[in-house]
Motif scaffolding. Structure first.
Motif: not given
Lengths: 360, 355
Positions: B79-88, B94-98, B103-107, B135-142
């Motif tokens: 139920g938490k609300k997040l804002d994600i910046k995207t460039i499109s 283009e997204v940086n999920p980290s 909550y990167d899984r939700c993204v 971008t920055e896929v290496d900091s993406l959670s498993v």
């Protein structure tokens, strides 16, 4: 009145427009280049490469026997998902979409979803006849792909559902690591292990694909491709296609070993040998300099560990005791890298161990 | 007036300055109409992003250059609300999920899946698919990486993913086997020098080779850093001179001083002092990995090889700990304390040996 009827009649005629469009679209989609992995996915159970036991069970089920709950596990790219999807398609034909509930790690699979979606789906009963009159099994299949990434709570919630609904629903769990599935679930399923594919089978498949797609690949390159893929057919096919794509169409040259090595992200042997040599020289600064260069080239440290491991194990000049020390360090470093530790530090740590061991 | 880094960024694949073979291969890839998922990896400042933008331009034409920033609201299962910046643009997103932290899984689930499920609006457009750049896929959670797996296969007809990361060690094998890996190595010394000289020529300056060499050495083959240094040299003194010293960022000097003070004296009092300095570094947002690396490089300079091995081992151990915990300062301090302990013992032993 007449005109009203007429307009009524016009309805379906105009309705035919979009469906015609759809057909055209469908055709277009048919022409659209698809990845070879999808294109050569087995369509029937008999197409599945190797994996005798599971294929046998599914084949019997196709000819009318009952299907147990399944748990398919094995390394990536061995055909787990392909097998069950092909079987389902053969079992249900056109009704495929209604009879299958496929959930994977990209879907929300918390305990709530298991309770609501899976439970309500599995409670519906299914008829034993297809719309066209042919008999078909009177159950539905729930496929839980990548089940090892489900939470324990969600897995626990499945237990009773699985037993209660055996009359109407079969479950098929697909995962890489069977140890991450809780015991009560594994005991409710028939387990099938998917073996890494044998070399000949992969060669056969790749040769078939390359002749279908008119790809020129030298047999040396083919062998190095298979070595690097390590029994993962999907990886091998993706790599083959990538190599083919990187060549331009007019250039009919063969795919060489170098192309394969580059695409697979394998580190060329000269780097590994170089690292061993530098470590033997017993000079810390040379080693760090070499490591800096290595990282700058963009090669992956994880891959280096894998290849170095092979090298160390096969090496005859190092004593067993030192091999054990080095391998232990390799394991520690690999674990730390997986958790996101810095490549530079882990590799220097490893190289220090290597230096000390090679010195003695 | 833009920075040189942006001003001289190549805009198309044929204009790239190095790795030309690779650029040609990418061109071939685009020409064939089809396109696999890509995993672009390499050290920072090697030009990964530049290559991706060039590739997109090659794919869709100049339309991709009309970018817009959007912030997409995402609701997590809790139920938490997040804002994600995207460039499109019209063709890619283009997204940086980290950015979303844990909550990167939700993204991945919401954003990427939504983008993947919708078809391209204009059927007469050049391509049937859209591109999602992560971008920055290496900091993406498993978890998030697992969520990507099936999405990549299922929606392959409408969407292609381009993943950008520094290293593939953190990317799970399942993803690696679904992607075409594109390795972008850092440019070598000569390449950087010739690129810098070209840029300077266009600015109406001449760059002496001596200075260029110094810049390359200091920038550690990071082209972005090299450009920034070169420009700051210009600000410092125009025209550029041979004897000029490229300025190191202040924190690097600070870090070196810190290491020196650790070597100078090993005592609890000194530890307190070092702690203050470390806090200072952290509060300036210097990543812990870099602090560790910098400290280690300085600290081992005065040790014999056995001691070096021991110190490196400790550094690797504590740096790994940082990733498991949440407060980096503890582990940094623990490392410094451990080093002091090892070093002092070693010094005392060698003094005893002398007598």
């Amino acid at each position: 009145m007449h005109s009203f009827l007429k307009t009524g009649k016009l309805g379906p005629a105009s309705g035919a427009g979009p469906s015609g469009d759809k057909q055209a679209k469908g055709q277009k989609r048919g022409n659209r280049p698809t990845p070879w992995v999808e294109k050569y996915r087995p369509r029937t159970v008999d197409d599945v490469v190797e994996q005798g036991d599971v294929v046998e069970v599914l084949r019997q089920c196709l000819s009318g026997a009952d299907l147990p709950n399944l748990l398919l596990y094995g390394p990536p790219g061995t055909g787990k998902t392909s097998t069950i999807l092909a079987a389902a398609r053969q079992l249900f034909g056109d009704m495929y979409r209604d009879r299958i509930l496929e959930l994977n790690a990209s879907d929300e699979r918390g305990i709530q979803v298991i309770r609501d979606k899976v439970k309500s789906f599995s409670q519906l009963s299914a008829s034993g006849i297809r719309p066209d009159g042919k008999p078909c099994p009177a159950f539905k299949i729930v496929i839980l792909d990548e089940a090892d990434s489900m939470t324990h709570a969600a897995q626990a919630a499945l237990r009773r559902t699985m037993e209660r609904q055996t009359r109407t629903t079969r479950f098929c769990l697909v995962c890489n690591y069977v140890s991450r599935i809780i015991e009560p679930l594994t005991s409710r399923c028939t387990k099938f292990r998917f073996k890494p594919l044998g070399e000949e089978k992969i060669i056969e498949r790749l040769k078939f694909i390359s002749s279908e797609e008119n790809v020129n690949i030298s047999s040396d390159a083919l062998h190095s491709l298979i070595d690097a893929a390590g029994g993962d057919l999907r990886r091998a096919i993706t790599c083959l296609q990538s190599c083919a794509r990187l060549k331009s169409k007019d250039d009919a040259s063969e795919i060489s070993t170098d192309d394969v090595v580059e695409v697979m992200g394998v580190i060329p042997n000269r780097w590994i040998d170089g690292l061993m040599n530098v470590c033997e020289e017993y000079d810390y600064y040379k080693v760090t300099e070499y490591l800096d260069q290595f990282i700058m080239e963009g090669y992956s440290a994880g891959q280096l560990l894998e290849q170095l491991h092979l090298k160390i194990v096969m090496c005859v000049t190092i004593s067993d005791k030192h091999k054990a020390t080095i391998c232990e360090k390799l394991a520690v470093c690999a674990h730390r890298l997986q958790e996101g530790a810095s490549e530079y530090l882990q590799l220097s740590d490893l190289c220090c161990t290597l230096m000390l061991c090679l010195r003695q | 007036m833009s920075l040189w880094v942006d001003k001289y960024r190549p805009k198309s694949l044929s204009l790239l300055d190095y790795h030309k073979d690779q650029a040609n291969q990418l061109k071939n890839l685009v020409k064939q109409g089809d396109f696999p998922h890509l995993l672009v990896y390499g050290p920072s400042g090697a030009g990964k992003k530049t290559r991706v933008t060039c590739l997109l331009k090659e794919l869709y034409g100049s339309g991709v250059e009309k970018l817009r920033m959007e912030s997409v609201p995402i609701t997590t299962p809790s139920g938490k609300k997040l804002d994600i910046k995207t460039i499109s643009s019209n063709y890619h997103i283009e997204v940086n999920p980290s950015d979303a932290g844990i909550y990167d899984r939700c993204v991945v689930m919401e954003l990427v899946k939504n983008a993947a499920q919708t078809h391209q609006l204009d059927p007469t457009g050049q391509r049937d698919f859209k591109v999602v750049v992560l971008t920055e896929v290496d900091s993406l959670s498993v978890d998030a990486q697992h969520a990507l797996r099936r999405t990549m296969e299922k929606y392959v007809s409408t969407c292609r993913l381009i993943l950008i990361s520094n290293s593939t060690s953190r990317v799970i094998p399942a993803i690696r086997s679904r992607c075409l890996g594109v390795r972008v190595a850092a440019p070598n010394q000569d390449q950087i020098i010739s690129i810098l000289q070209m840029a300077c020529k266009k600015e109406g300056l001449t760059l002496p080779v001596e200075l260029a060499k110094k810049i390359v050495e200091k920038s550690e083959r990071n082209l972005r850093l090299a450009f920034l240094m070169c420009e700051s040299c210009k600000v410092q003194e125009t025209p550029l001179k041979e004897k000029q010293e490229p300025i190191l960022p202040q924190w690097q000097v600070f870090l070196k001083d810190t290491a020196r003070s650790i070597m100078h004296e090993q005592s609890p009092k000194q530890l307190m002092e070092v702690r203050g300095r470390l806090y200072e570094l952290l509060s300036h947002n210097i990543p812990i990995q870099i602090i560790f690396k910098g400290l280690l490089k300085e600290l081992v300079s005065n040790c014999d090889i056995k001691l070096k091995a021991a110190v490196v081992e400790e550094a690797a151990f504590f740096e790994h700990r940082v990733h498991q915990g949440s407060k980096g300062i503890f582990h940094l301090e623990a490392f410094v304390a451990k080093f002091m302990c090892i070093y002092k013992k070693f010094m005392e032993d060698s003094v005893i040996d002398m007598f």
